[in-house]
Scaffold this active site. Structure first.
Site, mmCIF file in Angstrom:
data_model
loop_
_atom_site.group_PDB
_atom_site.id
_atom_site.type_symbol
_atom_site.label_atom_id
_atom_site.label_comp_id
_atom_site.label_asym_id
_atom_site.label_seq_id
_atom_site.Cartn_x
_atom_site.Cartn_y
_atom_site.Cartn_z
ATOM 1 C CG ASP A 253 -1.681 1.228 1.453
ATOM 2 O OD1 ASP A 253 -2.307 1.689 0.491
ATOM 3 O OD2 ASP A 253 -1.646 1.776 2.568
ATOM 4 C CG ASP B 25 -1.710 7.577 0.822
ATOM 5 O OD1 ASP B 25 -0.705 8.244 0.542
ATOM 6 O OD2 ASP B 25 -2.742 7.568 0.126
ATOM 7 C CG ASP C 217 -5.485 11.232 -2.044
ATOM 8 O OD1 ASP C 217 -4.716 11.584 -2.961
ATOM 9 O OD2 ASP C 217 -6.274 10.284 -2.150
ATOM 10 C CG ASP D 180 -8.447 4.679 -3.014
ATOM 11 O OD1 ASP D 180 -8.577 5.038 -4.209
ATOM 12 O OD2 ASP D 180 -9.423 4.515 -2.255
#
Length: 243
Positions: free
Chosen positions: A8, A10, A19, A99
């Site tokens: 992943d 973040d 983000d 994401d």
């Protein structure tokens, strides 16, 4: 046979959320309530589109955004881990499933000289349009009801492994490293000799503990090893490669 390590991004590779880090390019480093309150559960990518539109409306340059993104800190020990991976590409494949978006991840990894460690990044596509606004699109559509509408990490991982298998690449062991709720779904396609590594004190660790506590749990076969720093992951990776 090679080892695959899946990250992943973040709160895993970097020690914050890319983000939300981007708002540091704003004059007051905060979003107005009209933008903040527009978020709807499971629709983060659409929300980020509105954030980037607001930043574009203020005529903040792409260079300024990039400079701010390049200041996000890496998680402790992570640069050593990624350097080790980049030095052992003949035996380790490394992918990111995130994401975040393509521009943020590329900027951050390239600024640190660590892009070479990562073979592929699977994340929401982003680009600047002719007016200087960053546009973020959903990665894909899927029918998994466990995941955000724009990204099912299990679907991404399964497709990657299938394509690698078609190219005669099989993995002796897979390590999955993450922290969040959307990292639970992909752990269900790991095998008994694979390793899932949740970050200590974060959501994924709690969710995995809950799954392990269920008597009839068959969804999780992989070994669970909790990590606090990249050094912990590096230790586990080296031990596996030497065994």
């Amino acid at each position: 046979m090679k080892t695959l390590i899946v990250f992943d991004f973040d709160h895993t590779m970097v020690d914050d959320n890319s983000d939300t880090w981007v708002v540091r390019c704003l004059p007051g480093q905060t979003l107005p309530d009209s933008v903040k309150n527009s978020y709807r559960k499971g629709q983060w990518t659409e929300f980020m589109g509105r954030v980037m539109t607001y930043i574009g409306d203020l005529e903040i340059s792409p260079d300024r955004i990039r400079h701010v993104m390049e200041t996000i800190p890496f998680t402790a020990g992570m640069t050593d881990l990624l350097t080790f991976i980049s030095e052992n590409k003949s035996t380790i494949d490394c992918i990111v499933i995130s994401d975040s978006n393509t521009m943020f991840i590329d900027w951050i990894l390239c600024a640190a000289g660590l892009r070479v460690a990562v073979d592929q990044v699977f994340t929401n596509p982003a680009k600047f349009n002719e007016h200087g606004y960053m546009e973020v699109q959903c990665y894909h559509s899927h029918d998994c009801d466990q995941c955000p509408v724009n990204l099912c990490k299990k679907k991404v991982l399964e497709l990657y492994l299938s394509k690698q298998s078609d190219a005669d690449v099989e993995y002796e062991q897979i390590f999955y490293v993450g922290d969040g709720g959307n990292d639970l779904c992909p752990t269900t396609c790991l095998r008994g000799h694979d390793v899932v590594m949740p970050r200590k004190g974060y959501t994924l660790e709690k969710l995995l503990a809950k799954v392990q506590g269920q008597e009839d749990s068959t969804s999780l076969r992989a070994r669970v090893v909790v990590w606090s720093s990249g050094t912990d992951i590096l230790h586990e990776l080296k031990a596996a490669m030497q065994s």
